[in-house]
Design an enzyme around this catalytic site. Structure first.
Site, mmCIF file in Angstrom:
data_model
loop_
_atom_site.group_PDB
_atom_site.id
_atom_site.type_symbol
_atom_site.label_atom_id
_atom_site.label_comp_id
_atom_site.label_asym_id
_atom_site.label_seq_id
_atom_site.Cartn_x
_atom_site.Cartn_y
_atom_site.Cartn_z
ATOM 1 N N CYS A 95 -11.023 23.758 -2.847
ATOM 2 C CA CYS A 95 -12.051 22.839 -2.350
ATOM 3 C C CYS A 95 -12.764 23.367 -1.100
ATOM 4 C CB CYS A 95 -11.460 21.441 -2.164
ATOM 5 S SG CYS A 95 -12.742 20.175 -2.222
ATOM 6 N N ARG A 129 -20.909 11.992 -3.857
ATOM 7 C CA ARG A 129 -19.534 12.472 -3.727
ATOM 8 C C ARG A 129 -18.871 12.494 -5.096
ATOM 9 N NH1 ARG A 129 -15.684 13.663 -0.150
ATOM 10 N NH2 ARG A 129 -17.253 13.579 1.468
ATOM 11 N N HIS A 193 -7.351 19.432 -6.374
ATOM 12 C CA HIS A 193 -6.229 19.041 -5.527
ATOM 13 C C HIS A 193 -5.176 18.431 -6.448
ATOM 14 C CE1 HIS A 193 -8.506 19.375 -1.764
ATOM 15 N NE2 HIS A 193 -9.476 18.704 -2.315
#
Ligand code: GLN
Length: 237
Positions: A95, A129, A193
């Protein structure tokens, strides 16, 4: 006392970049190496410290915009990670850590910030997002099962000709254009993640095999149960 032959794992900047369980990637690698009889030595490199060049396997995680900018500045000034990768070390960048590896990424106001140029990618702020579960089919050349993970980022990432897409996105956003992550040589970047390697032990083994060669199979039934539970939560039955 670790022997000279121990696998040296380097966890970069836990004080700046380690969100959503990224440190679990270190634990998974240590455990899966040790179960194969490979001794490990892990070095946690805080951002005030130099990055050693003698590691075998480097990891860097995700984080918020300001720590990400700081991490990029320090890694560029330090140069240790560049030298390690040039010398053949393996790197998994997640990320914010993934975005930093490119030529540029979006700062907290969306302004372009210089990356460290280890991967032929560039990132910028996306329109919205990207947050939630991510599922992606890995490039057939890597021979890995479907990736499962969690993403939370504003950035979108364009790949240059010097890298290949790691996977094709089935659920989620990833790079923002139907693909997720990238790889070049022994460097892998991903938005996953979760932590990525607890949910994708075959990816952990790929990284380990680049360091130590072929690995004996393990009983992965517990990892598999987690994978199936996560995949079932987002894929239509
Ligand atoms: N700050 C970056 C973005 O929002 C990375 C976020 C993260 O690492 N989770 O795109």
């Amino acid at each position: 006392m670790p022997s000279d032959s121990a696998l040296r794992i380097v966890w970069i900047y836990p004080d700046l970049l380690s969100t959503y369980g990224d440190q679990g990637n270190v634990l998974v690698l240590e455990r899966r190496a040790q179960l194969r009889g490979v001794e490990t030595e892990t070095i946690h490199v805080r951002s005030a410290d130099p990055v050693p060049e003698t590691g075998d396997l480097y990891l860097i995680g995700g984080g918020e915009d300001r720590p990400q900018i700081l991490a990029a500045e320090r890694l560029r000034r330090d140069g240790g990670l560049h030298r390690a990768v040039a010398g053949g070390a393996v790197l998994l960048a997640v990320c914010a850590g993934y975005q930093i590896m490119g030529s540029t990424f979006g700062g907290e106001e969306g302004q372009p910030v210089d990356g460290i140029g280890l991967l032929d990618i560039s990132s910028s702020r996306g329109a919205a997002r990207a947050v939630g579960e991510l599922v992606a089919e890995v490039d057939a050349a890597l021979n890995l099962p479907t990736l499962t993970g969690f993403e939370n980022h504003m950035g979108v990432t364009r790949l240059g000709p010097g890298v290949k897409a790691l996977s094709r996105t089935i659920v989620g956003t990833g790079n923002g254009n139907g693909f997720e992550g990238c790889y070049a040589g022994h460097v892998v970047g991903t938005y996953l993640h979760g932590p990525a390697l607890a949910r994708n032990p075959a990816l952990a083994d790929l990284l380990l095999s680049w360091c130590v060669g072929d690995l004996a199979p393990l009983d992965d039934s517990r990892y598999e149960a987690l994978r199936q539970e996560r995949l079932a939560s987002v894929l239509p039955g």
